[in-house]
Design a protein around this motif. Structure first.
Motif, PDB file in Angstrom:
ATOM      1  N   GLY A  67       0.850  -1.337   0.097  1.00  0.00           N
ATOM      2  CA  GLY A  67      -0.253   0.287  -0.121  1.00  0.00           C
ATOM      3  C   GLY A  67       1.063   1.246  -0.436  1.00  0.00           C
ATOM      4  O   GLY A  67       1.524   1.867  -0.778  1.00  0.00           O
ATOM      5  N   ASP A  68       0.781   1.822   0.964  1.00  0.00           N
ATOM      6  CA  ASP A  68       1.456   2.874   0.938  1.00  0.00           C
ATOM      7  C   ASP A  68       2.834   3.296   2.174  1.00  0.00           C
ATOM      8  O   ASP A  68       3.529   4.238   2.015  1.00  0.00           O
ATOM      9  N   ARG A  69       3.525   1.947   1.933  1.00  0.00           N
ATOM     10  CA  ARG A  69       4.117   1.670   2.696  1.00  0.00           C
ATOM     11  C   ARG A  69       5.741   1.103   1.006  1.00  0.00           C
ATOM     12  O   ARG A  69       5.080   0.098   1.548  1.00  0.00           O
ATOM     13  N   VAL A  70       6.364   1.311   2.013  1.00  0.00           N
ATOM     14  CA  VAL A  70       7.455   1.119   0.879  1.00  0.00           C
ATOM     15  C   VAL A  70       8.951   0.462   2.148  1.00  0.00           C
ATOM     16  O   VAL A  70       8.527   1.736   2.618  1.00  0.00           O
ATOM     17  N   ALA A  71       9.614  -0.155   1.746  1.00  0.00           N
ATOM     18  CA  ALA A  71      10.965  -0.733   2.374  1.00  0.00           C
ATOM     19  C   ALA A  71      11.847  -0.830   2.271  1.00  0.00           C
ATOM     20  O   ALA A  71      11.564  -1.553   1.255  1.00  0.00           O
ATOM     21  N   PHE A  72      13.256  -0.326   2.220  1.00  0.00           N
ATOM     22  CA  PHE A  72      14.505  -0.822   1.590  1.00  0.00           C
ATOM     23  C   PHE A  72      15.131  -0.984   2.538  1.00  0.00           C
ATOM     24  O   PHE A  72      15.896  -0.518   3.480  1.00  0.00           O
ATOM     25  N   GLU A  73      15.735  -2.847   1.379  1.00  0.00           N
ATOM     26  CA  GLU A  73      16.478  -2.788   2.826  1.00  0.00           C
ATOM     27  C   GLU A  73      18.064  -2.517   2.134  1.00  0.00           C
ATOM     28  O   GLU A  73      18.834  -2.245   1.047  1.00  0.00           O
ATOM     29  N   VAL A  74      19.330  -2.688   2.728  1.00  0.00           N
ATOM     30  CA  VAL A  74      19.690  -2.018   2.658  1.00  0.00           C
ATOM     31  C   VAL A  74      21.777  -1.541   3.114  1.00  0.00           C
ATOM     32  O   VAL A  74      21.510  -2.055   4.503  1.00  0.00           O
ATOM     33  N   SER A  75      22.676  -2.173   1.954  1.00  0.00           N
ATOM     34  CA  SER A  75      23.678  -2.118   2.817  1.00  0.00           C
ATOM     35  C   SER A  75      24.707  -0.841   2.611  1.00  0.00           C
ATOM     36  O   SER A  75      24.596   0.119   1.746  1.00  0.00           O
ATOM     37  N   VAL A  76      25.793  -0.525   3.657  1.00  0.00           N
ATOM     38  CA  VAL A  76      25.909   0.457   4.180  1.00  0.00           C
ATOM     39  C   VAL A  76      27.619   0.578   4.341  1.00  0.00           C
ATOM     40  O   VAL A  76      27.673  -0.169   4.918  1.00  0.00           O
ATOM     41  N   ARG A  77      28.042   1.755   3.300  1.00  0.00           N
ATOM     42  CA  ARG A  77      29.779   1.285   3.189  1.00  0.00           C
ATOM     43  C   ARG A  77      30.122   2.514   3.226  1.00  0.00           C
ATOM     44  O   ARG A  77      29.884   3.545   2.412  1.00  0.00           O
ATOM     45  N   ALA A  88      23.980  -3.448   7.804  1.00  0.00           N
ATOM     46  CA  ALA A  88      23.926  -3.437   6.830  1.00  0.00           C
ATOM     47  C   ALA A  88      21.862  -2.612   7.613  1.00  0.00           C
ATOM     48  O   ALA A  88      22.123  -2.160   9.418  1.00  0.00           O
ATOM     49  N   LEU A  89      21.159  -1.913   7.012  1.00  0.00           N
ATOM     50  CA  LEU A  89      19.517  -1.127   7.612  1.00  0.00           C
ATOM     51  C   LEU A  89      18.236  -1.364   6.810  1.00  0.00           C
ATOM     52  O   LEU A  89      18.768  -1.987   5.756  1.00  0.00           O
ATOM     53  N   CYS A  90      17.210  -0.875   7.289  1.00  0.00           N
ATOM     54  CA  CYS A  90      16.358  -0.729   7.024  1.00  0.00           C
ATOM     55  C   CYS A  90      15.254  -0.039   6.770  1.00  0.00           C
ATOM     56  O   CYS A  90      15.159   0.610   7.827  1.00  0.00           O
ATOM     57  N   LEU A  91      15.316   0.326   5.834  1.00  0.00           N
ATOM     58  CA  LEU A  91      14.415   1.919   5.914  1.00  0.00           C
ATOM     59  C   LEU A  91      12.668   1.609   5.726  1.00  0.00           C
ATOM     60  O   LEU A  91      12.681   1.671   3.850  1.00  0.00           O
ATOM     61  N   VAL A  92      12.325   2.704   6.588  1.00  0.00           N
ATOM     62  CA  VAL A  92      10.788   2.365   5.629  1.00  0.00           C
ATOM     63  C   VAL A  92      10.186   3.619   5.759  1.00  0.00           C
ATOM     64  O   VAL A  92       9.929   4.572   7.039  1.00  0.00           O
ATOM     65  N   PHE A  93       9.364   4.148   4.367  1.00  0.00           N
ATOM     66  CA  PHE A  93       9.019   5.152   3.856  1.00  0.00           C
ATOM     67  C   PHE A  93       7.108   4.678   4.024  1.00  0.00           C
ATOM     68  O   PHE A  93       6.664   3.764   3.268  1.00  0.00           O
ATOM     69  N   VAL A  94       6.082   5.773   4.459  1.00  0.00           N
ATOM     70  CA  VAL A  94       4.652   5.907   4.749  1.00  0.00           C
ATOM     71  C   VAL A  94       5.382   7.126   3.338  1.00  0.00           C
ATOM     72  O   VAL A  94       5.416   8.086   3.612  1.00  0.00           O
ATOM     73  N   VAL A  95       4.278   7.191   2.855  1.00  0.00           N
ATOM     74  CA  VAL A  95       3.898   8.117   1.434  1.00  0.00           C
ATOM     75  C   VAL A  95       2.561   8.507   1.128  1.00  0.00           C
ATOM     76  O   VAL A  95       1.733   7.228   1.588  1.00  0.00           O
ATOM     77  N   ASP A  96       2.623   9.573   0.023  1.00  0.00           N
ATOM     78  CA  ASP A  96       0.951  10.211   0.102  1.00  0.00           C
ATOM     79  C   ASP A  96       1.231  11.153  -0.977  1.00  0.00           C
ATOM     80  O   ASP A  96       2.403  11.862  -0.770  1.00  0.00           O
ATOM     81  N   GLY A  97       1.408  10.619  -1.928  1.00  0.00           N
ATOM     82  CA  GLY A  97       1.828  10.764  -3.439  1.00  0.00           C
ATOM     83  C   GLY A  97       3.062  10.763  -3.447  1.00  0.00           C
ATOM     84  O   GLY A  97       4.261   9.922  -3.478  1.00  0.00           O
ATOM     85  N   HIS A  98       3.343  11.788  -4.161  1.00  0.00           N
ATOM     86  CA  HIS A  98       5.356  12.535  -4.078  1.00  0.00           C
ATOM     87  C   HIS A  98       6.063  12.582  -2.402  1.00  0.00           C
ATOM     88  O   HIS A  98       6.705  13.657  -2.056  1.00  0.00           O
TER      89      HIS A  98
END
Length: 117
Positions: A67-77, A88-98
């Motif tokens: 739905g309106d949630r998007v999660a990104f698994e990310v490696s960081v160096r 490593a981290l996970c960023l979760v965004f709740v979006v409404d349009g842009h």
């Protein structure tokens, strides 16, 4: 996610900040910002805190959407306060349009891992 990665790479978070809803709610695992925070001005203060201390390359290793949630698994160096950083981290965004209404960051290895060589 690209704008988050650009900010981590060069310390210029303005592209990401432009996407935040004025009433954004966020939580990040950084001691100086513990707990739930509100508002684009408080987010700008957080990213201003990161600007001089974090330089990193972020690589997305997985993407999840619901739905309106998007999660990104990310490696960081990169580096944090001039010291090597790998995590490593996970960023979760709740979006409404842009607009980003909410974001949360979860670390797989808080504080990063020492460079294994």
């Amino acid at each position: 996610m690209r704008r988050w990665a650009y900010g981590a790479a060069d310390g210029d978070w303005s592209g990401l900040l432009q996407m935040l809803d004025p009433d954004v709610t966020f939580h990040v695992p950084v001691a100086e910002f513990a707990g739930v925070r509100h508002g684009a001005a408080e987010a700008a203060r957080f990213f201003g805190h990161l600007s001089p201390t974090l330089r990193a390359q972020l690589d997305v290793t997985g993407t999840l959407a619901d739905g309106d949630r998007v999660a990104f698994e990310v490696s960081v160096r990169g580096s944090w306060h001039g010291q090597p950083l790998t995590q490593a981290l996970c960023l979760v965004f709740v979006v409404d349009g842009h607009r980003i209404r909410e974001f949360r960051e979860y670390l797989a290895w808080p504080g990063g891992l020492e460079n294994a060589g």
